[in-house]
Design a protein around this motif. Sequence first.
Motif, PDB file in Angstrom:
ATOM      1  N   ALA A   1       4.823   2.406  -8.353  1.00 55.59           N
ATOM      2  CA  ALA A   1       4.336   1.177  -7.731  1.00 55.59           C
ATOM      3  C   ALA A   1       5.376   0.642  -6.744  1.00 55.59           C
ATOM      4  CB  ALA A   1       4.047   0.131  -8.794  1.00 55.59           C
ATOM      5  N   PRO A   2       4.937   0.264  -5.546  1.00 54.29           N
ATOM      6  CA  PRO A   2       5.870  -0.262  -4.554  1.00 54.29           C
ATOM      7  C   PRO A   2       6.165  -1.749  -4.795  1.00 54.29           C
ATOM      8  CG  PRO A   2       3.695  -0.127  -3.585  1.00 54.29           C
ATOM      9  CD  PRO A   2       3.596   0.442  -4.988  1.00 54.29           C
ATOM     10  N   THR A   3       6.671  -2.026  -5.976  1.00 48.89           N
ATOM     11  CA  THR A   3       6.985  -3.413  -6.324  1.00 48.89           C
ATOM     12  C   THR A   3       8.282  -3.834  -5.635  1.00 48.89           C
ATOM     13  OG1 THR A   3       8.299  -2.750  -8.243  1.00 48.89           O
ATOM     14  CG2 THR A   3       5.931  -3.143  -8.616  1.00 48.89           C
ATOM     15  N   GLN A   4       8.511  -5.123  -5.624  1.00 46.06           N
ATOM     16  CA  GLN A   4       9.746  -5.639  -5.032  1.00 46.06           C
ATOM     17  C   GLN A   4      10.965  -5.040  -5.744  1.00 46.06           C
ATOM     18  OE1 GLN A   4       9.994  -9.902  -4.873  1.00 46.06           O
ATOM     19  NE2 GLN A   4      12.113  -9.882  -4.178  1.00 46.06           N
ATOM     20  N   GLU A   5      10.873  -4.910  -7.054  1.00 47.04           N
ATOM     21  CA  GLU A   5      11.981  -4.352  -7.831  1.00 47.04           C
ATOM     22  C   GLU A   5      12.258  -2.896  -7.436  1.00 47.04           C
ATOM     23  OE1 GLU A   5      13.330  -3.642 -12.487  1.00 47.04           O
ATOM     24  OE2 GLU A   5      11.381  -4.516 -12.042  1.00 47.04           O
ATOM     25  N   ASN A   6      11.204  -2.082  -7.341  1.00 46.24           N
ATOM     26  CA  ASN A   6      11.387  -0.673  -6.976  1.00 46.24           C
ATOM     27  C   ASN A   6      11.903  -0.521  -5.552  1.00 46.24           C
ATOM     28  OD1 ASN A   6      10.607   0.272  -9.480  1.00 46.24           O
ATOM     29  ND2 ASN A   6       8.475   0.545  -8.886  1.00 46.24           N
ATOM     30  N   LEU A   7      11.362  -1.312  -4.632  1.00 46.91           N
ATOM     31  CA  LEU A   7      11.835  -1.253  -3.250  1.00 46.91           C
ATOM     32  C   LEU A   7      13.296  -1.700  -3.149  1.00 46.91           C
ATOM     33  CD1 LEU A   7       8.621  -2.601  -1.546  1.00 46.91           C
ATOM     34  CD2 LEU A   7       9.614  -0.327  -1.188  1.00 46.91           C
ATOM     35  N   SER A   8      13.639  -2.738  -3.871  1.00 46.36           N
ATOM     36  CA  SER A   8      15.033  -3.207  -3.870  1.00 46.36           C
ATOM     37  C   SER A   8      15.965  -2.151  -4.439  1.00 46.36           C
ATOM     38  CB  SER A   8      15.163  -4.496  -4.690  1.00 46.36           C
ATOM     39  OG  SER A   8      14.490  -5.535  -4.060  1.00 46.36           O
ATOM     40  N   TRP A   9      15.504  -1.464  -5.461  1.00 48.32           N
ATOM     41  CA  TRP A   9      16.312  -0.419  -6.081  1.00 48.32           C
ATOM     42  C   TRP A   9      16.571   0.719  -5.090  1.00 48.32           C
ATOM     43  CZ3 TRP A   9      14.825   4.159  -9.388  1.00 48.32           C
ATOM     44  CH2 TRP A   9      15.919   4.633 -10.109  1.00 48.32           C
ATOM     45  N   VAL A  10      15.512   1.149  -4.402  1.00 44.95           N
ATOM     46  CA  VAL A  10      15.660   2.210  -3.402  1.00 44.95           C
ATOM     47  C   VAL A  10      16.620   1.764  -2.301  1.00 44.95           C
ATOM     48  CG1 VAL A  10      14.450   3.532  -1.614  1.00 44.95           C
ATOM     49  CG2 VAL A  10      13.403   3.249  -3.860  1.00 44.95           C
ATOM     50  N   LEU A  11      16.447   0.550  -1.818  1.00 50.85           N
ATOM     51  CA  LEU A  11      17.312   0.047  -0.746  1.00 50.85           C
ATOM     52  C   LEU A  11      18.763  -0.067  -1.197  1.00 50.85           C
ATOM     53  CD1 LEU A  11      14.936  -2.610   0.814  1.00 50.85           C
ATOM     54  CD2 LEU A  11      15.622  -0.416   1.807  1.00 50.85           C
TER      55      LEU A  11
ATOM     56  N   GLU B   1       5.955   6.453   0.367  1.00 56.41           N
ATOM     57  CA  GLU B   1       6.627   7.480  -0.432  1.00 56.41           C
ATOM     58  C   GLU B   1       6.590   7.138  -1.918  1.00 56.41           C
ATOM     59  OE1 GLU B   1       7.752  10.517   0.415  1.00 56.41           O
ATOM     60  OE2 GLU B   1       6.897  10.102   2.381  1.00 56.41           O
ATOM     61  N   LEU B   2       6.775   5.882  -2.251  1.00 56.86           N
ATOM     62  CA  LEU B   2       6.682   5.482  -3.654  1.00 56.86           C
ATOM     63  C   LEU B   2       5.268   5.732  -4.186  1.00 56.86           C
ATOM     64  CD1 LEU B   2       8.774   2.180  -3.636  1.00 56.86           C
ATOM     65  CD2 LEU B   2       9.381   4.320  -4.783  1.00 56.86           C
ATOM     66  N   ILE B   3       4.272   5.323  -3.428  1.00 55.50           N
ATOM     67  CA  ILE B   3       2.877   5.517  -3.843  1.00 55.50           C
ATOM     68  C   ILE B   3       2.568   7.004  -3.994  1.00 55.50           C
ATOM     69  CG2 ILE B   3       0.483   5.279  -3.068  1.00 55.50           C
ATOM     70  CD1 ILE B   3       1.375   2.562  -1.797  1.00 55.50           C
ATOM     71  N   ALA B   4       3.066   7.828  -3.075  1.00 57.46           N
ATOM     72  CA  ALA B   4       2.818   9.276  -3.134  1.00 57.46           C
ATOM     73  C   ALA B   4       3.393   9.896  -4.404  1.00 57.46           C
ATOM     74  CB  ALA B   4       3.411   9.958  -1.901  1.00 57.46           C
ATOM     75  N   ARG B   5       4.388   9.241  -4.978  1.00 58.89           N
ATOM     76  CA  ARG B   5       5.026   9.741  -6.201  1.00 58.89           C
ATOM     77  C   ARG B   5       4.572   8.966  -7.436  1.00 58.89           C
ATOM     78  NH1 ARG B   5       7.816  10.919  -1.914  1.00 58.89           N
ATOM     79  NH2 ARG B   5       9.280  12.636  -1.816  1.00 58.89           N
ATOM     80  N   ASP B   6       3.437   8.264  -7.296  1.00 56.06           N
ATOM     81  CA  ASP B   6       2.864   7.462  -8.388  1.00 56.06           C
ATOM     82  C   ASP B   6       3.834   6.413  -8.923  1.00 56.06           C
ATOM     83  OD1 ASP B   6       0.365   8.715  -8.304  1.00 56.06           O
ATOM     84  OD2 ASP B   6       1.074  10.354  -9.598  1.00 56.06           O
TER      85      ASP B   6
ATOM     86  N   SER C   1      10.571  -2.900   9.537  1.00 56.34           N
ATOM     87  CA  SER C   1       9.183  -2.975   9.102  1.00 56.34           C
ATOM     88  C   SER C   1       8.578  -1.583   8.942  1.00 56.34           C
ATOM     89  CB  SER C   1       8.371  -3.785  10.112  1.00 56.34           C
ATOM     90  OG  SER C   1       7.017  -3.800   9.762  1.00 56.34           O
ATOM     91  N   GLU C   2       8.857  -0.710   9.904  1.00 56.11           N
ATOM     92  CA  GLU C   2       8.335   0.654   9.833  1.00 56.11           C
ATOM     93  C   GLU C   2       8.929   1.412   8.644  1.00 56.11           C
ATOM     94  OE1 GLU C   2       9.066   2.334  13.699  1.00 56.11           O
ATOM     95  OE2 GLU C   2       7.716   0.907  14.668  1.00 56.11           O
ATOM     96  N   LEU C   3      10.226   1.237   8.409  1.00 60.21           N
ATOM     97  CA  LEU C   3      10.863   1.903   7.273  1.00 60.21           C
ATOM     98  C   LEU C   3      10.321   1.388   5.949  1.00 60.21           C
ATOM     99  CD1 LEU C   3      14.570   2.159   8.458  1.00 60.21           C
ATOM    100  CD2 LEU C   3      12.944   4.026   8.118  1.00 60.21           C
ATOM    101  N   LEU C   4      10.065   0.113   5.875  1.00 56.88           N
ATOM    102  CA  LEU C   4       9.491  -0.455   4.656  1.00 56.88           C
ATOM    103  C   LEU C   4       8.122   0.170   4.371  1.00 56.88           C
ATOM    104  CD1 LEU C   4       9.711  -2.448   2.339  1.00 56.88           C
ATOM    105  CD2 LEU C   4       8.768  -4.200   3.852  1.00 56.88           C
ATOM    106  N   GLY C   5       7.331   0.348   5.417  1.00 58.07           N
ATOM    107  CA  GLY C   5       6.035   1.007   5.260  1.00 58.07           C
ATOM    108  C   GLY C   5       6.185   2.433   4.764  1.00 58.07           C
TER     109      GLY C   5
END
Length: 59
Positions: free
Chosen positions: A32-42, A25-30, A16-20
């Motif tokens: 969007a923290p979408t499910q697709e972007n988070l899944s891609w990073v993971l 980090e995604l928001i800081a780089r403009d 949970s903390e890592l997801l936050g």
Amino acid sequence: MATVIKQESDILQISSELLGILKSELIARDIAPTQENLSWVLSIIQKSLKPSVSKLFVE
């Protein structure tokens, strides 16, 4: 059994903390923290784990 439950609880809290952090980090780089972007990073993180290192997470 109590140790396993505590470990699972700790792992869920860390996740949970890592997801936050990932979202921030995604928001800081403009980005969007979408499910697709988070899944891609993971998926990139998962692919970067060497087999010997990833075994540590399974055991």
